[in-house]
Design a protein around this motif. Structure first.
Motif, PDB file in Angstrom:
ATOM      1  N   UNK A   1       0.823  -1.200   0.000  1.00  0.00           N
ATOM      2  CA  UNK A   1       0.000   0.000   0.000  1.00  0.00           C
ATOM      3  C   UNK A   1       0.865   1.261   0.000  1.00  0.00           C
ATOM      4  N   UNK A   2       1.859   1.283   0.868  1.00  0.00           N
ATOM      5  CA  UNK A   2       2.741   2.447   0.977  1.00  0.00           C
ATOM      6  C   UNK A   2       3.886   2.438  -0.026  1.00  0.00           C
ATOM      7  N   UNK A   3       4.140   1.248  -0.616  1.00  0.00           N
ATOM      8  CA  UNK A   3       5.294   1.068  -1.509  1.00  0.00           C
ATOM      9  C   UNK A   3       6.605   1.394  -0.787  1.00  0.00           C
ATOM     10  N   UNK A   4       6.706   0.906   0.465  1.00  0.00           N
ATOM     11  CA  UNK A   4       7.886   1.147   1.293  1.00  0.00           C
ATOM     12  C   UNK A   4       8.279  -0.121   2.042  1.00  0.00           C
ATOM     13  N   UNK A   5       9.566  -0.203   2.366  1.00  0.00           N
ATOM     14  CA  UNK A   5      10.091  -1.278   3.197  1.00  0.00           C
ATOM     15  C   UNK A   5      10.069  -0.842   4.658  1.00  0.00           C
ATOM     16  N   UNK A   6       9.732  -1.799   5.556  1.00  0.00           N
ATOM     17  CA  UNK A   6       9.691  -1.543   6.994  1.00  0.00           C
ATOM     18  C   UNK A   6      10.384  -2.679   7.739  1.00  0.00           C
ATOM     19  N   UNK A   7      11.050  -2.351   8.835  1.00  0.00           N
ATOM     20  CA  UNK A   7      11.616  -3.388   9.702  1.00  0.00           C
ATOM     21  C   UNK A   7      10.494  -4.177  10.348  1.00  0.00           C
ATOM     22  N   UNK A   8      10.681  -5.486  10.462  1.00  0.00           N
ATOM     23  CA  UNK A   8       9.746  -6.310  11.227  1.00  0.00           C
ATOM     24  C   UNK A   8      10.187  -6.205  12.685  1.00  0.00           C
ATOM     25  N   UNK A   9       9.352  -5.611  13.490  1.00  0.00           N
ATOM     26  CA  UNK A   9       9.727  -5.311  14.872  1.00  0.00           C
ATOM     27  C   UNK A   9       9.656  -6.535  15.789  1.00  0.00           C
TER      28      UNK A   9
END
Length: 163
Positions: free
Chosen positions: A74-82
């Motif tokens: 949706x955001x077209x971004x990478x995020x750390x898996x917390x």
């Protein structure tokens, strides 16, 4: 009044660490890769492996930290898996070796009917006692040769889809 001798000594200390840091940054032994991706032997699992070169100072110790990231469509971004996607720093040995490798496995079960696109970020630190003398961070890339742990043998990728 400027004190040239202490200033010169401090400057020399900084300059003598630069060539080693530059050499570590450009070394072919500095990389991170995905070496396991949702296989029969390792279902719902991503394996992250890193390699880091030794340093000019044999008293230094080397550390790696493995972080898994997911792609938010949706955001077209990478995020750390917390939760469960960070190994913390792992000691990989003294810097007297030409290169050291280490890795970690992370398990993530996607909800039924969906999938995760994952990649890894590997952080590297060279420490002298408790002081970090150099650090690097790299995203996973393909085409690396792991000394152990690949599934299947020789597998190396920049991303992984767990379905």
């Amino acid at each position: 009044m400027c004190r040239p001798l202490p200033l010169a000594i401090a400057l020399m200390a900084v300059l003598t660490t630069l060539p080693a840091a530059a050499a570590e940054s450009k070394s072919r032994h500095l990389w991170g890769t995905i070496n396991v991706c949702d296989t029969l032997s390792h279902p719902d699992t991503i394996g992250v492996r890193g390699s880091m070169p030794g340093a000019a100072n044999e008293k230094e110790r080397m550390f790696m930290r493995f972080r898994v990231q997911y792609f938010n469509r949706t955001e077209q971004k990478w995020h750390n898996i917390r939760n469960g996607g960070d190994s913390g720093f792992v000691g990989v040995g003294p810097a007297r070796y030409k290169a050291r490798q280490a890795g970690r496995l992370f398990e993530f079960a996607p909800p039924a009917g969906s999938s995760f696109q994952l990649r890894a970020k590997v952080l590297f630190e060279w420490r002298l006692g408790s002081k970090v003398v150099h650090r690097e961070a790299l995203l996973s890339t393909a085409g690396h040769r792991s000394s152990a742990g690949s599934d299947p043998a020789g597998y190396s990728s920049d991303t992984c889809v767990i379905a």
